[in-house]
Each structure stands twice: as structure tokens, then as C-alpha cells.
Design an enzyme around this catalytic site. Structure first.
Site, short mmCIF file in Angstrom:
data_model
loop_
_atom_site.label_atom_id
_atom_site.label_comp_id
_atom_site.label_asym_id
_atom_site.label_seq_id
_atom_site.Cartn_x
_atom_site.Cartn_y
_atom_site.Cartn_z
N HIS A 69 47.06 -6.23 20.38
CA HIS A 69 47.93 -6.73 21.66
C HIS A 69 48.54 -7.49 22.29
CE1 HIS A 69 49.33 -3.34 24.33
NE2 HIS A 69 48.90 -4.29 25.36
N GLU A 70 46.47 -8.37 22.55
CA GLU A 70 47.19 -9.09 23.11
C GLU A 70 47.29 -10.58 23.23
OE1 GLU A 70 46.20 -8.54 25.70
OE2 GLU A 70 45.07 -6.59 25.71
N HIS A 73 51.17 -10.07 23.48
CA HIS A 73 51.23 -10.93 24.71
C HIS A 73 51.59 -12.06 24.68
CE1 HIS A 73 50.60 -6.95 27.53
NE2 HIS A 73 50.29 -7.11 26.89
N GLU A 100 54.24 -3.16 27.77
CA GLU A 100 52.77 -2.29 26.75
C GLU A 100 53.08 -1.46 25.53
OE1 GLU A 100 49.97 -3.09 27.68
OE2 GLU A 100 50.04 -4.32 29.08
#
Length: 253
Positions: A69-70, A73, A100
Site C-alpha cells: 500500500h505504501e 503511494h 487511499e
């Protein structure tokens, strides 16, 4: 976001936690990884210091999904066109929510290869069993499997991951995460309670896979007819469910 995620994953030597950091984008930008206690937070990306932080106290499968997930980003921030489109279309809290959501989509795209997704869908269709198989074979969380499925399924299908919440006798089976095929206008809100007589509740109590005509239990109390496929994960703590709203399937029951 899926295209960015799949392109990143294609250059990785493997999909374990260490290998996820080996992508050219992260290596070229000097992004590093650190584990530390973070309380209730799973992780974060600090673009100024180029560091991804992961909660050292989280479960290994959660750490792996959080890392993906990061990384998403980082991928999003590196794509000026996507970032510009997001800021042109959304603002404030809605912008943060969309970012998100896209990073969850990216995480699923990194961790679940196309070949695995195609095999699972061919065997089980967009069902509760399909989510459980993705969790087991890709070693991802239930929400990651759900996000990945909702990106590729068609038809009139809702998906949900359900688990008990609360303590003692007050524990209530509720929706923890949900998603839907692109053409479905209805959705299940996280926190929606599951009635005692619903197949999802029965599957949790008995540990049995269930496929039956039933309904979508909306928070408002409305009961929309649906063909429900439910698959308990065997731990007694989580159930995967799909709701097919197609009138043709309901009529053939």
C-alpha cells in the site's frame, strides 16, 4: 493505478516483504524501509525523508499488504498525470479517501498476479470461495483479496468480508470490508450488522460453505433479494461472502 502496480510488480524478483522494496523506482529514489511500533497505525510514507514506515507489531500478512500500500503511494506520487487528475477532480477529505482507495487497489495489483487471479476466477467465479483462495494463495489480507476481485469482476455482484466485533455477549457479526462490480449502484457499508438467520451468520457458526437464495442485509433494514455464496475461513473469526443480484440467477433458483 493497476497499470502502475502491475508494472512495478513485473520488475520484482519475488513478492516477499524484502523483495517488494527491490523495484527500480524505490531503488532509484533511495526510498528506505523501517519497522517501528506505530500504535493503531499500520504504516506510512514520508516523501520528504523518503522512508516507508511499517508497524513492527502488526501481523506479517498485514505488514506485507501495508508495505505494498505504501509503495503504491510512492507510485502515485511519481505519476504527475494521475496526481494532477486526482487534484483536479477531488478536494479535501474526498481527495484523501480516493488516494487511499487507489493505494489499496495498487497494493492488490502488486501482490496478486494476473495468472493467479484468472485461475481463481475460472475455478470459483466472483464468490466467497474466490476471496478465500486469494487470501491463502497470495498470502494477503481479506480486504486485499476483496479489492483485487472488485477491480476485475463484471455482472451485478457485491462482495463482503464479515467478522464479529465487540466483546462477550455483545459481539455482533458485521461487515468489515465491502466492494462491488463496476455496474452495481448499491453498496454495503462497513459496520452493517448481519442478522442471526442470514446464511453468513450460519456459515460462521457451522463452518460450512453455503450457497443459497437469500438477501443483501442493508443497514437501513432493506432486504434486497440475492444469490449468496458464503465461505468461512475455518478460524471461526471471518467469513467471505458474495451477493449476486442478477435476476436471471435468482429466477433459476
Amino acid at each position: 493505478m493497476r497499470v502502475l502496480a502491475r508494472a512495478y510488480a513485473a520488475g520484482l524478483p519475488a513478492l516477499d516483504t524484502h523483495s517488494l522494496m527491490e523495484g527500480q523506482l524505490l531503488q532509484g529514489a533511495g526510498v528506505r524501509l523501517e519497522f517501528m511500533p506505530m500504535g493503531e497505525r499500520d504504516g506510512a510514507y514520508d516523501p520528504e525523508n523518503k522512508v516507508i514506515l511499517i508497524n513492527s507489531q502488526a501481523r506479517p500478512e498485514r505488514q506485507r499488504f501495508t508495505l505494498a500500500h505504501e509503495i503504491s503511494h510512492v507510485l502515485l506520487l511519481s505519476d504527475d498525470d494521475l496526481l494532477s487528475d486526482l487534484h483536479d477532480t477531488y478536494e479535501g477529505e474526498r481527495l484523501e479517501t480516493m488516494i487511499e482507495t487507489l493505494c489499496n487497489v495498487g497494493a492488490a495489483g502488486i501482490l496478486i498476479p494476473d495468472a493467479l487471479m484468472n485461475d481463481v476466477l475460472e475455478r470459483y467465479g466472483p464468490s466467497g470461495r474466490a476471496m478465500a483462495e486469494l487470501v491463502r494463495r497470495a498470502d494477503v489480507s481479506g480486504s486485499a483479496a476483496l479489492y483485487a476481485l472488485t477491480e476485475v469482476i463484471g455482472g451485478q455482484v457485491l462482495l463482503a468480508v464479515c467478522a464479529p466485533s465487540g466483546r462477550g455477549e455483545a459481539r455482533q457479526l458485521t461487515v468489515r470490508a465491502s466492494g462491488k462490480a463496476a455496474g452495481v449502484k448499491y453498496s454495503l457499508s462497513p459496520g452493517t450488522p448481519i442478522p442471526d438467520e442470514h446464511p453468513i451468520q450460519i456459515a460462521l457458526e457451522t463452518g460450512l460453505e453455503i450457497s443459497a437464495r437469500s438477501y443483501v442485509p442493508f443497514r437501513s433494514g432493506r432486504k434486497m433479494p440475492a444469490w449468496v455464496d458464503v465461505y468461512p475461513d475455518g478460524s471461526g473469526r471471518r467469513v467471505f461472502a458474495s451477493f449476486d443480484l442478477d435476476p436471471a440467477r435468482l429466477g433459476g433458483s
